[in-house]
Write a protein that holds these residues in place. Structure first.
Motif, PDB file in Angstrom:
ATOM      1  N   GLN A   1       1.690  -0.791   3.228  1.00 35.59           N
ATOM      2  CA  GLN A   1       1.384   0.521   4.083  1.00 35.59           C
ATOM      3  C   GLN A   1       2.107   0.474   5.402  1.00 35.59           C
TER       4      GLN A   1
ATOM      5  N   SER B   1       2.230   5.911   9.096  1.00 35.97           N
ATOM      6  CA  SER B   1       1.972   6.713   8.027  1.00 35.97           C
ATOM      7  C   SER B   1       1.071   7.704   8.532  1.00 35.97           C
TER       8      SER B   1
ATOM      9  N   GLN C   1      -2.113   7.974   0.789  1.00 39.08           N
ATOM     10  CA  GLN C   1      -1.310   6.675   1.603  1.00 39.08           C
ATOM     11  C   GLN C   1      -1.997   5.397   0.629  1.00 39.08           C
TER      12      GLN C   1
END
Length: 678
Positions: free
Chosen positions: A482, A486, A545
């Motif tokens: 991740q 983001s 995500q």
């Protein structure tokens, strides 16, 4: 003395302040029956003179009409007497007054006259009232003050709408915009007058119901203007109420039954209207229509009305939803399930039609109703329709409105569980949709996808577990990748909107908010297409995500833990879950922790106390980190998680495991137990 008493009453009724006029009406209503005939007669004359005085301000005319209504309702007069005829003539004249409150009061007076004379007033005024309605429905220019004023207002508004055509987008439609949204001033009050007169006549109005009257009302029910349609259904509700009571038993002469097919068809259109106010007005009229008929006579109209009533029990607007639920109880009683099974063909046909509606709220309600068919209706009745229903739900899976996607996903899961054989052929199409919802931007959509996939496992057992477990493990492992940046809002792409994300990006873009067409309260907005989602420019969606995919996998693991065939696989995944929530390099890690704390107690119950307690240590660091973090929702979820685990495992076992893992956590555990400050 008499003149002074009359002057006091009239002055109060005709005061310039509304509060004073309302108070005067209440006082007159309380004491009118104690007044002598001479006072009443003088009061009648004074009020009629005030109402007919063209030089009087509208407040005076309005107050005089309010007083006349009280006199009509409380004093017995000859239906064709002088006073009765003068009040009728004055009220008819004032139906075209420039002030809307005067027109409304004039209609109420005519309704009161109908209540007192049993329809004599309607018989006398019918042609004038219906002609006013007809001319205003067609927007014909009549020679009265109100119409001339409206014409002038229209001219001024059209000048504003067409001004600066070069700068305005879609300004060429200004005339149509006004036509569809203007107040239609006289029409609304004329229709309300007709409604008051029908209510006043009650059952005595039945002889006046004919095809010409119904055609006029039906024109209003199909009008382009939603306010006109709403008022039309209010008139329709008054009309169908006349058929109740003793008249309901004589079907041969009851217009509600004679014209029932036409009425039910238009009521059905109203029950499916895109505007909630119209839908509610039609719901009121539909209940009165059905309840005005004997139980045996209602079923003739069920194929049209029943599916729409059934769907509206799930409609998003609370007024429509609650009214439809009560109507269903009154009409169906304890036989609702049997009625749906009896009329399953029109019910299914309408549900599928509703999944294609322009209104996203209708599509959401349709998906909820389709799910209800799978869960509550006898499978033999639904089985033949499963392919068509699944196809409709599959289309809704791609809807731009997330509540529709969520409802479609849950409904598909229910169908797979109830009809595994019929649904197996659709799995190849449904799997990508389920997994896409599992990583949706909206948490409740992810949760719904987890519930649907758990139903797939319940339906097909170990044959589908390898694929689902592969996706679950992939999602949990992916959190490591991740990106920490983001959640910077620069990577939006076309698709459904997450409002907060789009808003922050677009609020300060002056080009998006300057020199644009303005819309009012949704009534002027462009028709919302299949991708409307509630606004005219909702075509933004950021990519899912990696943490959101992991979040959906936590929900999925919680659902699967309660399935015996899947429990051993979930047990193997506990270390992956523990590792997934350890990554804290991105802002939304607290949301993933919150989901873990919400799902862990349910997961523990599914795996059993004996099995889970030996793996509890994997999650203690994450739980106590969440308990002390600054995010209130995450901290609250951790607190509730500890409380539920204490109840499930036993407080001593939990305390012992915590002490064994990290004694420094005991202070926080005790503070949580006693709700004391840390």
């Amino acid at each position: 003395m008499l003149e002074q008493q009359i002057e006091t009453i009239v002055t109060s009724l005709c005061a310039s302040q509304k509060l004073e006029r309302d108070r005067a009406v209440v006082e007159l209503n309380n004491k009118i029956k104690t007044l002598s005939p001479e006072v009443v007669q003088s009061l009648q004359r004074a009020l009629i003179n005030k109402s007919l005085d063209s030089s009087s301000p509208w407040e005076t005319v309005h107050g005089s009409l309010l007083g006349l209504r009280m006199v009509v309702l409380n004093v017995e007069v000859e239906p064709e007497g002088q006073f009765h005829c003068e009040v009728r003539a004055a009220s008819l004249r004032l139906l075209t007054h420039q002030e809307v409150r005067v027109r409304q009061a004039a209609g109420e007076v005519l309704g009161a006259l109908c209540q007192q004379d049993g329809g004599v007033t309607y018989a006398s005024c019918r042609s004038q009232v219906l002609e006013l309605v007809r001319s205003n429905l067609e927007r014909q220019m009549t020679d009265d003050d109100a119409s001339r004023s409206e014409h002038e207002s229209t001219r001024q508004l059209m000048e504003k709408l067409t001004a600066g055509t070069r700068e305005r987008r879609n300004s060429g439609d200004a005339a149509q915009i006004f036509h569809d949204t203007a107040g239609w001033r006289n029409l609304e009050t004329n229709m309300k007058c007709l409604e008051h007169m029908i209510n006043g006549c009650a059952p005595k109005f039945l002889p006046y119901i004919d095809q010409d009257l119904l055609d006029l009302i039906f024109t209003a029910l199909t009008h382009t203007n939603r306010f006109v349609r709403e008022t039309g259904f209010n008139v329709c509700a008054a009309l169908v109420s006349c058929g109740g009571g003793e008249a309901a038993e004589f079907l041969e002469t009851n217009p509600m039954f004679t014209f029932g097919d036409q009425l039910s068809r238009h009521l059905g259109q109203g029950l499916a209207d895109n505007w909630s106010q119209v839908r509610l007005a039609s719901s009121v009229a539909t209940r009165k229509f059905l309840m005005s008929l004997p139980a045996a006579a209602r079923e003739r109209f069920f194929p049209v009305l029943l599916p729409r009533l059934c769907l509206n029990r799930y409609y998003v607007a609370e007024g429509v939803r609650l009214h439809s639920q009560e109507t269903w109880r009154q009409v169906a009683g304890s036989e609702g399930k049997a009625l749906v099974e009896k009329y399953i063909d029109p019910v299914v046909a309408y549900y599928i039609e509703a999944t294609e509606a322009d209104n996203h709220a209708v599509r959401e309600a349709a998906c909820a109703c389709i799910a209800e068919l799978a869960l509550k209706i006898a499978r033999g009745s639904v089985r033949a329709h499963v392919p068509d229903l699944l196809h409709a739900l599959t289309v809704c899976f791609s809807d731009d409105s997330w509540p529709v996607r969520d409802a479609a996903c849950v409904a598909c899961g229910n169908f797979i569980l109830c009809f595994p054989d019929e649904s197996q052929g659709s799995l190849e199409v449904l799997y990508p949709l389920f997994f896409n919802n599992l990583q949706d931007n909206i948490p409740s959509v992810r949760q719904g996808a987890a519930a649907a996939l758990s139903n797939v496992v319940r339906a097909y057992g170990k044959t589908v577990l390898p694929l689902i477990m592969e996706k679950l493990k992939e999602g949990l492992k992916g959190v490591e990748g991740q990106p920490s940046e983001s959640e910077r809002y620069g990577d939006l792409e076309s698709g459904p909107a997450t409002y907060g994300v789009v808003k922050r990006k677009r609020d300060n873009d002056m080009d998006l908010h300057s020199n644009k067409q303005m819309y009012s309260c949704g009534s002027l907005a462009p028709k919302m297409g299949r991708g409307g989602g509630g606004c005219s420019d909702c075509r933004f969606r950021r990519p899912p995500q990696l943490w959101e995919k992991a979040d959906g996998c936590l929900y999925l693991a919680s659902e699967l833990a309660g399935i015996p065939e899947a429990a051993p696989n979930i047990l193997e995944c506990l270390p992956l879950m523990s590792e997934a929530v350890r990554h804290k390099h991105y802002t939304s890690h607290v949301t993933l922790l919150e989901t873990l704390c919400k799902t862990l107690p349910h997961m523990a119950k599914g795996l059993s106390k004996r099995v889970f307690k030996s793996h509890l240590h994997l999650f203690l660091d994450a739980i106590f980190y969440a308990l002390e973090c600054e995010n209130a929702l995450t901290s609250s979820a951790a607190s509730q998680c500890l409380t539920q685990l204490s109840q499930f495992l036993g407080p001593n076992i939990l305390r012992g495991r915590v002490e064994e893992h990290n004694p420094s956590y005991l202070r926080a555990l005790d503070a949580n137990n006693f709700i004391a400050p840390l």
